[in-house]
Motif scaffolding. Structure first.
Motif, PDB file in Angstrom:
ATOM      1  N   SER A  67       0.807  -1.225   0.000  1.00 10.73           N
ATOM      2  CA  SER A  67       0.000   0.000   0.000  1.00 10.73           C
ATOM      3  C   SER A  67       0.844   1.281   0.000  1.00 10.73           C
ATOM      4  O   SER A  67       0.411   2.292  -0.518  1.00 10.73           O
ATOM      5  CB  SER A  67      -0.977   0.002   1.168  1.00 10.73           C
ATOM      6  OG  SER A  67      -0.342  -0.357   2.361  1.00 10.73           O
ATOM      7  N   HIS A  68       2.039   1.237   0.559  1.00 10.81           N
ATOM      8  CA  HIS A  68       2.834   2.462   0.620  1.00 10.81           C
ATOM      9  C   HIS A  68       4.053   2.425  -0.302  1.00 10.81           C
ATOM     10  O   HIS A  68       5.026   3.145  -0.096  1.00 10.81           O
ATOM     11  CB  HIS A  68       3.204   2.786   2.069  1.00 10.81           C
ATOM     12  CG  HIS A  68       1.978   2.938   2.923  1.00 10.81           C
ATOM     13  ND1 HIS A  68       1.153   4.035   2.839  1.00 10.81           N
ATOM     14  CD2 HIS A  68       1.395   2.089   3.798  1.00 10.81           C
ATOM     15  CE1 HIS A  68       0.119   3.866   3.656  1.00 10.81           C
ATOM     16  NE2 HIS A  68       0.246   2.688   4.246  1.00 10.81           N
ATOM     17  N   CYS A  69       3.995   1.573  -1.321  1.00  9.02           N
ATOM     18  CA  CYS A  69       5.020   1.619  -2.364  1.00  9.02           C
ATOM     19  C   CYS A  69       4.730   2.824  -3.251  1.00  9.02           C
ATOM     20  O   CYS A  69       3.581   3.132  -3.544  1.00  9.02           O
ATOM     21  CB  CYS A  69       4.970   0.346  -3.220  1.00  9.02           C
ATOM     22  SG  CYS A  69       5.459  -1.124  -2.326  1.00  9.02           S
ATOM     23  N   GLY A  75       2.298  10.044  -3.089  1.00  6.58           N
ATOM     24  CA  GLY A  75       2.408   9.132  -4.229  1.00  6.58           C
ATOM     25  C   GLY A  75       2.382   7.659  -3.880  1.00  6.58           C
ATOM     26  O   GLY A  75       2.789   6.822  -4.682  1.00  6.58           O
ATOM     27  N   CYS A  76       1.898   7.318  -2.682  1.00  7.68           N
ATOM     28  CA  CYS A  76       1.785   5.903  -2.325  1.00  7.68           C
ATOM     29  C   CYS A  76       0.705   5.237  -3.188  1.00  7.68           C
ATOM     30  O   CYS A  76      -0.276   5.878  -3.577  1.00  7.68           O
ATOM     31  CB  CYS A  76       1.390   5.733  -0.863  1.00  7.68           C
ATOM     32  SG  CYS A  76       2.637   6.289   0.296  1.00  7.68           S
ATOM     33  N   LEU A  77       0.874   3.933  -3.444  1.00 11.05           N
ATOM     34  CA  LEU A  77      -0.108   3.184  -4.243  1.00 11.05           C
ATOM     35  C   LEU A  77      -1.519   3.361  -3.682  1.00 11.05           C
ATOM     36  O   LEU A  77      -2.474   3.572  -4.416  1.00 11.05           O
ATOM     37  CB  LEU A  77       0.272   1.695  -4.271  1.00 11.05           C
ATOM     38  CG  LEU A  77      -0.646   0.804  -5.111  1.00 11.05           C
ATOM     39  CD1 LEU A  77      -0.596   1.184  -6.590  1.00 11.05           C
ATOM     40  CD2 LEU A  77      -0.286  -0.671  -4.929  1.00 11.05           C
ATOM     41  N   LEU A 127      -1.188  13.124  -1.430  1.00  7.86           N
ATOM     42  CA  LEU A 127      -0.643  12.858  -0.103  1.00  7.86           C
ATOM     43  C   LEU A 127      -1.322  11.618   0.489  1.00  7.86           C
ATOM     44  O   LEU A 127      -2.528  11.434   0.337  1.00  7.86           O
ATOM     45  CB  LEU A 127      -0.893  14.076   0.797  1.00  7.86           C
ATOM     46  CG  LEU A 127       0.020  14.199   2.018  1.00  7.86           C
ATOM     47  CD1 LEU A 127       1.480  14.383   1.592  1.00  7.86           C
ATOM     48  CD2 LEU A 127      -0.428  15.364   2.896  1.00  7.86           C
ATOM     49  N   CYS A 128      -0.518  10.781   1.149  1.00 14.24           N
ATOM     50  CA  CYS A 128      -1.044   9.542   1.725  1.00 14.24           C
ATOM     51  C   CYS A 128      -1.225   9.715   3.238  1.00 14.24           C
ATOM     52  O   CYS A 128      -0.606  10.574   3.852  1.00 14.24           O
ATOM     53  CB  CYS A 128      -0.058   8.411   1.436  1.00 14.24           C
ATOM     54  SG  CYS A 128      -0.547   6.814   2.114  1.00 14.24           S
ATOM     55  N   SER A 129      -2.038   8.854   3.829  1.00 13.37           N
ATOM     56  CA  SER A 129      -2.262   8.919   5.274  1.00 13.37           C
ATOM     57  C   SER A 129      -0.972   8.658   6.058  1.00 13.37           C
ATOM     58  O   SER A 129      -0.860   9.026   7.227  1.00 13.37           O
ATOM     59  CB  SER A 129      -3.322   7.898   5.681  1.00 13.37           C
ATOM     60  OG  SER A 129      -2.879   6.593   5.335  1.00 13.37           O
ATOM     61  N   CYS A 130       0.039   8.032   5.400  1.00 13.25           N
ATOM     62  CA  CYS A 130       1.297   7.726   6.092  1.00 13.25           C
ATOM     63  C   CYS A 130       2.217   8.943   6.147  1.00 13.25           C
ATOM     64  O   CYS A 130       3.246   8.914   6.808  1.00 13.25           O
ATOM     65  CB  CYS A 130       2.014   6.559   5.413  1.00 13.25           C
ATOM     66  SG  CYS A 130       2.763   6.989   3.836  1.00 13.25           S
ATOM     67  N   GLY A 131       1.852  10.020   5.427  1.00 11.75           N
ATOM     68  CA  GLY A 131       2.678  11.219   5.445  1.00 11.75           C
ATOM     69  C   GLY A 131       3.513  11.387   4.193  1.00 11.75           C
ATOM     70  O   GLY A 131       4.029  12.465   3.918  1.00 11.75           O
TER      71      GLY A 131
HETATM   72 ZN   LIG Z   1       1.548   5.904   2.261  1.00  8.61          ZN
END
Ligand SMILES: [Zn+2]
Length: 402
Positions: free
Chosen positions: A258-260, A276-278, A269-273
């Motif tokens: 998910s975060h590749c 461009g995460c998948l 922006l992704c929830s991980c910070g």
């Molecule tokens: Zn992410």
């Protein structure tokens, strides 16, 4: 709560495999098992006796004679023992009981509010599963959304264990949830300990993508040693089967794609910070967000899929972009891991534009040697694939505990 999977070689003719041969009808006698496994009749007899003593196999009368004494037939007891299974999603949970061959005895879909927190949600689902196992009744009154019995009856049986799938990262060694992106209040929750306090049988916890992978592999590709299963729904993840076994890695995060990072401009922006995460480009939740940002009113993934079906150009373009992003990451996975089959499941697997661009990207970016005989498929769309995987986790544990 852990199952240390033995190498595949050690499982040839192991108790799990003997049980599976009988369950699938491939073998009905000790002689069949001996022929299939290549093991000596005395070794097979020993293993069969142990399975009978555990209540996992039974003798079901005499078979065809070939001249001598008629051989005793073997069968998996039906209705004798069951495993419970919970496949938790963001808005619904599929729960059920399955027999020791992995067949669904009963199943129902219940609405859940993940934001109610783990104690409330898991407490209610565990109560429902134990009620199903003890006689088929439901605990909730009127709360069941489309509750259905997969098969008429509702044979009560001794509950042998419960398998639970969580839609977020699970640390395999502890059964704890770690930094889930859409499960407020669940971070760090010890699912295994919570459940162990409430039911008196083994409880095995894993992430939902691993359960889908195990369920799909056991039902559709059991003869294939290397497989990758993508689960693309509200979130996105994958489960990896290596040498016939679920490969979890050191902490249980193997297959979490998910975060590749993928190529996307602009990179959301992704929830991980990170950007461009998948998951931020290609998950169902990402498609909903992107459409809203373009001014298209849409409530949820169902709405997005409806727009794509209707040929909406914004939604279709986003689905193609998502397919390319998944294909990009999958190409790396295929080049690195060289599986025999890649299958996509989850609600986005029914989305044709996404599937087509995923497939095209995969072929474009992979080595010919890796794709020469590669099967690219949809996971057979069954709402019970997750609980089937959960049941197999438990069955493996019961048949051959670590
Ligand atoms: Zn992410």
């Amino acid at each position: 709560m852990t199952i240390d999977d033995a190498p595949r070689e050690a499982l040839r003719g192991g108790p799990r495999e003997l049980l599976r041969w009988v369950a699938t009808g491939a073998a009905v006698s000790r002689a069949d098992l001996s022929r299939l496994s290549g093991l000596s009749p005395s070794t097979v007899s020993q293993r069969v006796e142990a399975l009978i003593n555990q209540g996992l196999l039974e003798e079901a009368g005499a078979g065809q004679s070939r001249g001598g004494r008629r051989p005793r037939q073997l069968a998996v007891p039906t209705g004798g023992a069951v495993v419970g299974a919970i496949d938790l999603g963001a808005h619904h949970a599929r729960i059920g009981t399955l027999d020791l061959s992995g067949r669904v005895v009963q199943a129902r879909t219940l609405p859940v509010r993940i934001e109610d927190g783990p104690e409330t949600v898991l407490g209610a689902l565990l109560a429902e599963v134990t009620a199903l196992a003890s006689g088929g009744g439901a605990v909730s009154s009127g709360g069941a959304d489309g509750a259905s019995l997969a098969s008429g009856g509702g044979a009560a049986g001794a509950l042998r264990g419960v398998g639970i799938g969580i839609p977020g990262p699970v640390q395999h060694s502890t059964g704890r949830i770690v930094s889930p992106s859409r499960m407020p209040g669940w971070n760090g929750f010890d699912v295994a300990a919570f459940c162990a306090d409430r039911v008196d049988v083994p409880v095995i916890v894993d992430n939902d993508a691993n359960l889908m992978a195990l369920g799909a592999h056991r039902t559709a590709h059991a003869e294939m040693d290397h497989a990758v299963y993508i689960k693309a729904g509200t979130g996105i993840g994958s489960g990896v089967i290596s040498s016939g076994q679920l490969h979890r890695g050191a902490q249980g995060s193997a297959g979490d794609i998910s975060h590749c990072r993928v190529v996307a401009d602009p990179a959301p922006l992704c929830s991980c910070g990170n950007a461009g995460c998948l998951e931020a480009v290609a998950s169902g939740a990402a498609l909903v967000t992107a459409l809203r940002e373009q001014g298209v009113p849409v409530d949820d993934l169902t709405g997005v899929l409806r727009l794509i079906d209707d040929g909406d150009r914004h939604a279709t373009a986003l689905a193609r972009q998502a397919g390319r992003a998944i294909g990009e990451i999958l190409a790396v996975v295929v080049n690195f891991f060289n599986p025999q089959v890649v299958a996509i499941g989850g609600r986005l697997a029914d989305c044709e534009p996404l599937l087509a661009s995923m497939r095209a990207t995969l072929y474009e970016r992979c080595l010919p040697l890796a794709t020469q005989t590669l099967l690219i498929e949809r996971v057979a769309t069954s709402q019970d694939i997750g609980i089937t995987g959960a049941a197999h986790l438990v069955i493996d544990h019961v048949v051959a505990p670590a």
